[in-house]
Design an enzyme around this catalytic site. Structure first.
Site, short mmCIF file in Angstrom:
data_model
loop_
_atom_site.label_atom_id
_atom_site.label_comp_id
_atom_site.label_asym_id
_atom_site.label_seq_id
_atom_site.Cartn_x
_atom_site.Cartn_y
_atom_site.Cartn_z
N ASP A 34 -14.94 -3.71 -1.65
CA ASP A 34 -14.59 -3.48 -0.25
C ASP A 34 -15.87 -3.22 0.54
O ASP A 34 -16.64 -2.32 0.19
CB ASP A 34 -13.65 -2.27 -0.13
CG ASP A 34 -12.45 -2.38 -1.06
OD1 ASP A 34 -11.94 -3.50 -1.21
OD2 ASP A 34 -12.04 -1.36 -1.63
N ASP A 90 0.85 -1.19 0.00
CA ASP A 90 0.00 0.00 0.00
C ASP A 90 0.89 1.24 0.00
O ASP A 90 1.85 1.32 0.79
CB ASP A 90 -0.90 0.02 1.23
CG ASP A 90 -1.99 -1.05 1.18
OD1 ASP A 90 -2.04 -1.79 0.18
OD2 ASP A 90 -2.77 -1.14 2.15
#
EC number: 5.3.1.16
Length: 238
Positions: free
Chosen positions: A129, A8
């Site tokens: 998500d 990330d």
């Protein structure tokens, strides 16, 4: 089953967030390419890269870091975060990205998903998500009122063959991956599913394998030393 380590990115650095909260950020590495090379040495064949700045901004931000990761030999790269136009998708594929992961676009711009699937067949994936069953977009900051299975069915019809499902409430918390929920999604939507969020031990890898999932994404558990990638890759192949 594939074990996919995650990188990330915020400000060109490798970070992890807690439950997707940008205020709860830990920096794990200053050099993303060096981290990618380490993951390849440990057995990674695909690396899941998320441009978190891009997810908030709505366009790719960490392109220099993505380019450097793609230049590391030995692993393919999939990229998500801020990919909400065809030119931006084309740009990152030209950088060397193998797969793009469309999240917000899968909800707000199904036409874009269709166009991307038609133009780049086999290279478009969808990131779904969810928190408490509701799909979240824009870096997990906005609710949609939609369920994961509904979104998965929509993107499948648009041409997507693989969905990456993250339980946002588990992400970075070591509470265990939702293998059962991911398997239900796979059955209900008729699309391959990779599970993400909450991986804490090799038991989570085993659970995803037993559930018949296409893969599992591992992030914070690697960076905190709870799982060795080489062990996870071996476990997935058992």
């Amino acid at each position: 089953m594939l074990v996919i380590p995650a990188i990330d990115l915020i400000g060109g650095e490798v970070v992890r967030l807690e439950k997707g909260d940008f205020a709860k950020k830990t920096v794990y590495a200053r050099d993303p390419a060096e981290k990618a090379a380490e993951l390849v040495r440990d057995g990674a064949t695909l690396i899941h890269v998320v441009d978190l700045d891009g997810a908030k901004a709505g366009w790719p931000v960490n392109l220099d870091a993505v380019r450097a990761i793609c230049a590391v030999p030995g692993a393919e790269v999939e990229l998500g975060g801020g990919l909400r136009s065809l030119p931006d998708i084309e740009k990152v594929l030209e950088l060397g990205v193998r797969y793009v992961v469309l999240g917000t676009a899968a909800v707000e711009r199904l036409d874009l998903v269709r166009q991307a699937c038609a133009r780049f067949p086999g290279r478009v994936r969808s990131g779904i998500d969810a928190r408490n069953g509701e799909v979240k977009i824009a870096g997990w900051l906005e609710g949609t009122g939609l369920g994961a299975a509904e979104v998965a069915r929509r993107v499948k019809e648009a041409g997507v063959g693989l969905v990456e499902y993250t339980d946002v409430g588990r992400d970075g918390m070591f509470t265990g991956v939702d293998a059962d929920g991911a398997a239900r999604l796979q059955a209900e939507a008729g699309v391959q599913v990779v599970a993400s969020g909450g991986v804490a031990s090799l038991d989570d890898v085993r659970a995803c394998r037993a559930a018949g999932l296409a893969g599992v994404i591992v992030g914070k558990a690697l960076y905190e030393g709870r799982i060795a990638l080489a062990d996870a890759v071996r476990t997935a192949a058992e």
